[in-house]
Design a protein around this motif. Structure first.
Motif, short mmCIF file in Angstrom:
data_model
loop_
_atom_site.label_atom_id
_atom_site.label_comp_id
_atom_site.label_asym_id
_atom_site.label_seq_id
_atom_site.Cartn_x
_atom_site.Cartn_y
_atom_site.Cartn_z
N ARG A 125 17.85 70.38 20.13
CA ARG A 125 17.49 71.63 19.44
C ARG A 125 16.05 72.02 19.78
N ALA A 126 15.18 71.01 19.84
CA ALA A 126 13.76 71.28 20.16
C ALA A 126 13.63 71.81 21.59
N ARG A 127 14.40 71.20 22.51
CA ARG A 127 14.36 71.62 23.92
C ARG A 127 14.77 73.10 24.05
N LEU A 128 15.83 73.46 23.34
CA LEU A 128 16.33 74.83 23.41
C LEU A 128 15.34 75.79 22.74
N MET A 129 14.76 75.37 21.63
CA MET A 129 13.81 76.22 20.90
C MET A 129 12.57 76.49 21.75
N ALA A 130 12.07 75.45 22.40
CA ALA A 130 10.87 75.59 23.25
C ALA A 130 11.15 76.56 24.40
N ALA A 131 12.36 76.44 24.99
CA ALA A 131 12.71 77.32 26.11
C ALA A 131 12.80 78.78 25.64
N LEU A 132 13.36 78.99 24.43
CA LEU A 132 13.49 80.36 23.90
C LEU A 132 12.13 80.97 23.55
N LEU A 133 11.19 80.12 23.16
CA LEU A 133 9.84 80.64 22.87
C LEU A 133 9.16 81.11 24.16
N ASP A 134 9.48 80.40 25.28
CA ASP A 134 8.93 80.82 26.58
C ASP A 134 9.60 82.09 27.08
N ASP A 135 10.95 82.17 26.86
CA ASP A 135 11.73 83.31 27.36
C ASP A 135 12.78 83.65 26.31
N PRO A 136 12.58 84.73 25.53
CA PRO A 136 13.46 85.02 24.38
C PRO A 136 14.93 85.29 24.75
N VAL A 137 15.23 85.58 26.06
CA VAL A 137 16.63 85.78 26.49
C VAL A 137 16.92 84.79 27.60
N LEU A 138 17.93 83.91 27.40
CA LEU A 138 18.27 82.88 28.40
C LEU A 138 19.75 82.97 28.79
N GLU A 139 20.02 82.80 30.07
CA GLU A 139 21.41 82.76 30.53
C GLU A 139 22.06 81.47 30.02
N TYR A 140 23.34 81.59 29.60
CA TYR A 140 24.09 80.47 29.02
C TYR A 140 24.18 79.30 30.01
N GLU A 141 24.47 79.60 31.31
CA GLU A 141 24.59 78.53 32.31
C GLU A 141 23.30 77.72 32.43
N LEU A 142 22.18 78.41 32.36
CA LEU A 142 20.88 77.75 32.48
C LEU A 142 20.69 76.76 31.32
N VAL A 143 21.07 77.20 30.13
CA VAL A 143 20.91 76.37 28.93
C VAL A 143 21.80 75.13 28.99
N THR A 144 23.06 75.33 29.38
CA THR A 144 24.00 74.20 29.35
C THR A 144 23.79 73.25 30.53
N LYS A 145 23.44 73.80 31.70
CA LYS A 145 23.34 72.93 32.88
C LYS A 145 21.93 72.39 33.11
N LYS A 146 20.92 73.26 33.04
CA LYS A 146 19.55 72.80 33.35
C LYS A 146 18.90 72.10 32.16
N LEU A 147 19.16 72.64 30.96
CA LEU A 147 18.53 72.05 29.77
C LEU A 147 19.42 71.00 29.10
N ASN A 148 20.65 70.84 29.62
CA ASN A 148 21.61 69.87 29.06
C ASN A 148 21.82 70.05 27.55
N VAL A 149 21.99 71.31 27.16
CA VAL A 149 22.22 71.60 25.74
C VAL A 149 23.71 71.91 25.57
N THR A 150 24.37 71.25 24.61
CA THR A 150 25.82 71.43 24.43
C THR A 150 26.13 72.58 23.47
N MET A 151 27.42 72.99 23.46
CA MET A 151 27.85 74.10 22.62
C MET A 151 27.63 73.85 21.12
N PRO A 152 27.90 72.62 20.60
CA PRO A 152 27.64 72.41 19.15
C PRO A 152 26.19 72.68 18.77
#
Length: 743
Positions: free
Chosen positions: A143-170
């Motif tokens: 959750r922290a990884r995703l939150m930090a990324a969103l603070l840097d860029d308020p709009v993120l592509e889904y593929e980037l989040v799931t593949k590069k940041l290793n954040v799951t759907m739950p």
């Protein structure tokens, strides 16, 4: 309310309109062109059909009329304008209405939309940083990884989040529930045009190009929609003229269709249009996935595309406001369909343009006899371009008599002159194209000593060799035993001509050891991007010699090619086909036109056993007018198109005796029709004969030819024959197709 429905069954007996009642819940949703599910037959089995019209009255006993079950979920709607075109195609080319409807429907079913998801931050920066701090304290790393990324860029592509940041759907769902982010989905269209850099180059038009563009603009602005034929020598800049015409139409908020033969649909061509019209260009071809094809049609229907480029099927692009149809290389045989209805794209384009108040432009360096005949008779407006756009000289063409080569002891497929010129080009670092004319190859018999070809005494076409040792004419059925001695000069050097691209490739590699050789034919172009790869490699000068069939002579532009060798120029000259002279002339002229398109002059060598044939002499001189005059005299004398109209009735079936009987009755009936209509002298019936191959996969085949001056007479005969077949039960076991002015 009642709907007129064409049932999706190919059978001729069911080729009529059925009426169904429209249920109340569908009344506001149903429109003509939609695919529906209906109950059919005594067992009420569910079947698909197309709605061709809606009315308030019913032509049948109301107690027997059934209800439409539903609108097909995956069905694709046919535009009303294209339904009208399908009706015209059925009337003019035969076949059933469902066959015509499926022809004008370039995609058969809906495909799943391609969806792109993205995450949008819903918190302001200060609240977001507090939330990030909270996740870190609780050791919620994902959750922290995703939150930090969103603070840097308020709009993120889904593929980037799931593949590069290793954040799951739950994790994403948890943050969505907490009101931290929104998960958004939007549809994106698949775009098959591979983009490349480069900007549109400034073009200085020649006088000839300017004259044509101005004449077209004047007509268009005055509301005149005509059919134009641009006859321009190879390299005269026809594509630039098409693009200016299209710009005129697009500037008025209309759309354009550009038809080009499938094998000429290269990356090179598409990029020229892309640089001019940007993302408003799309392509259609057989190599696109179902999803890509579906998206292109949707983009066109929604007005997101201005220019559609593709082969014959692109003619049915559902543009809302069509302004122009361009048919490049209009002489190509691929514009004629081999499936029922056997329509020709040229006539069908002109008909569609009339219905939608659009213009038509036909272009070729070697126009078809039909197009030039009509232009000379005032049906089309003729524009001529006699000079190359950069004023380069046309290639110098040499004709080599292969009979003389044989006499002097050269048995190679490469003449001595061609061998010398290949060596010369290799020494200079220039490129060479070797074209093997194999089109329509059908084992004709010729003499290597004197060039004599064994022909039918009744039809002026060559006899074809069959496996049983007989030579037959595919027009009238005349036959004679295969000969071993030339009847003209007594030589024993007589036989079938056989040669293949692979054989040529091996000969060239052996003779010129250091040369880099590429081959382009059906075998080397089976995979998806193989055409593009071979042509790109040759364009990038990764090879010195390109060996190939007619694929390599279609509209390609290689500035470093200064030599073209045509091997076996007469291969297409003696096919059992009245158009063989025209096809040979076109192929040889197009081949010679590949040489000298850059700054250096080009040369072409035509190797032949019949250098005195008018098609070869006029092609060597690149003199279309002389060829046309000679050919049209022959067509008028023999009663072939375009001087007269020709209908081939193709009959096939498993039972040979029944087929012969059916052909006999059909011919008698056609002769009676002609006599009754007072056309007996005007209508000539030939056959039944073999259409080239007597039997394929245990199905026997025959053909009856009907010749007359008026196309309408043939359409009338076709209509009557269709009715005759319907009421006579014996024809159920045969397949009967109609081919107008067959190619």
């Amino acid at each position: 309310m009642f709907a007129d429905v064409i049932i999706d069954i190919q059978h001729e007996k069911l080729d009529k309109i059925f009426q169904y009642r429209i249920p109340e819940e569908l009344e506001d949703k149903l429109t003509p062109g939609m695919e529906v599910v209906v109950p059919f037959g005594s067992g009420n089995r569910q079947i698909k059909g197309y709605v061709t019209g809606i009315s308030e009255t019913c032509d049948y006993d109301l107690s027997k009329v059934k209800n439409i079950i539903s609108i097909s979920e995956r069905g694709v709607e046919i535009e009303t304008k294209l339904i009208a075109l399908a009706v015209w195609m059925k009337e003019n080319y035969g076949g059933t209405m469902i066959q015509a409807l499926k022809t004008v429907l370039p995609i058969k079913q809906k495909e799943n939309a391609k969806v792109r998801k993205r995450l949008r931050l819903l918190l302001d920066k200060e609240t977001g940083e507090r939330q990030l701090h909270y996740y870190l304290e609780k050791n919620q790393k994902a959750r922290a990884r995703l939150m930090a990324a969103l603070l840097d860029d308020p709009v993120l592509e889904y593929e980037l989040v799931t593949k590069k940041l290793n954040v799951t759907m739950p994790v994403i769902r948890a943050l969505e529930e907490q009101g931290v982010l929104a998960l958004e989905s939007r549809q994106v269209f698949r775009d098959p045009v591979k983009k490349a850099g480069g900007t549109e180059q400034e073009i200085t038009f020649t006088e000839e190009q300017t004259r044509i563009i101005r004449a077209f603009r004047k007509d268009y602005r005055e509301g005149l929609r005509k059919t134009y034929l641009i006859y321009g020598v190879t390299g005269s800049g026809k594509t630039e003229v098409y693009m200016e015409m299209i710009r005129t139409v697009v500037d008025q908020g209309k759309q354009a269709i550009v038809l080009i033969p499938e094998i000429a649909l290269t990356y090179q061509t598409v990029m020229r249009f892309y640089r001019k019209f940007g993302d408003r260009v799309s392509i259609m071809n057989s190599r696109l996935s179902a999803g890509e094809r579906y998206d292109q049609m949707m983009r066109a229907r929604e007005g997101k595309v201005d220019v559609m480029i593709g082969p014959r099927s692109a003619l049915f692009t559902p543009f809302p406001d069509l302004g122009l149809i361009v048919i490049d290389e209009e002489h190509e045989t691929t514009y004629k369909s081999e499936q029922t209805p056997r329509y020709h794209a040229r006539e069908t384009a002109i008909r569609r343009a009339e219905m939608e108040h659009a213009g038509v432009v036909l272009g070729s360096a070697t126009p078809s006899m039909e197009a030039m005949y009509r232009a000379k008779h005032g049906e089309y407006i003729l524009f001529e371009m006699k000079n190359r756009s950069r004023m380069q000289q046309m290639a110098e063409v040499y004709t080599v008599d292969m009979r003389e080569e044989l006499k002097s002891g050269n048995r190679s497929i490469l003449s001595r002159r061609l061998q010398e010129l290949i060596q010369d080009r290799l020494d200079k670092g220039e490129q060479i194209m070797l074209f093997l004319n194999r089109r329509g190859y059908s084992g004709f018999v010729s003499c290597r000593e004197c060039g004599h070809v064994i022909k039918c005494p009744h039809c002026d076409v060559s006899l074809s060799v069959h496996r049983d040792g007989m030579m037959r004419c595919h027009y009238c059925g005349y036959e004679q035993p295969k000969i071993t001695v030339c009847p003209e000069c007594g030589s024993h050097y007589i036989g079938e001509f056989r040669a293949g691209t692979q054989q040529i490739e091996d000969i060239v590699k052996e003779k010129y050891a250091g040369a880099r050789v590429l081959r382009m034919d059906m075998d080397t172009t089976r995979s998806k991007d193989s055409h593009e790869k071979i042509l790109s490699a040759f364009a990038n000068e990764e090879a010195d010699i390109l060996v190939g069939t007619q694929m390599i002579v279609k509209g390609h532009d290689f500035p470093n090619v200064t030599l073209v060798g045509v091997l076996a120029a007469d291969m297409s000259l003696y096919t059992s086909d009245y158009r063989s002279g025209e096809r040979t002339f076109q192929l040889l002229t197009q081949a010679a036109g590949r040489a000298g398109r850059g700054d250096r002059p080009g040369e072409a060598v035509i190797q032949t056993y019949d250098p005195g044939h008018y098609a070869i002499e006029t092609a060597a001189a690149q003199d279309y007018e002389a060829f046309y005059e000679e050919e049209i005299r022959y067509r008028e004398l023999m009663g072939y198109p375009p001087a007269e109209q020709l209908l081939a009735v193709l009959i096939s079936g498993e039972d040979e005796a029944l087929l012969e009987k059916g052909c006999h009755y059909l011919k008698e009936y056609i002769l009676r029709l002609a006599a009754k209509a007072g056309h007996q002298g005007e209508v000539r019936v030939i056959g039944p004969a073999s259409p080239g191959i007597d039997k394929i996969k245990d199905i026997f085949r025959r053909v009856i030819y009907i010749k007359t001056e008026r196309y309408g007479t043939l359409v009338g005969i076709k209509d009557r024959v269709e009715k005759y077949i319907d009421i006579n039960p014996g024809f159920d076991r045969m397949r009967i197709q109609f081919d107008f002015n067959p190619m």
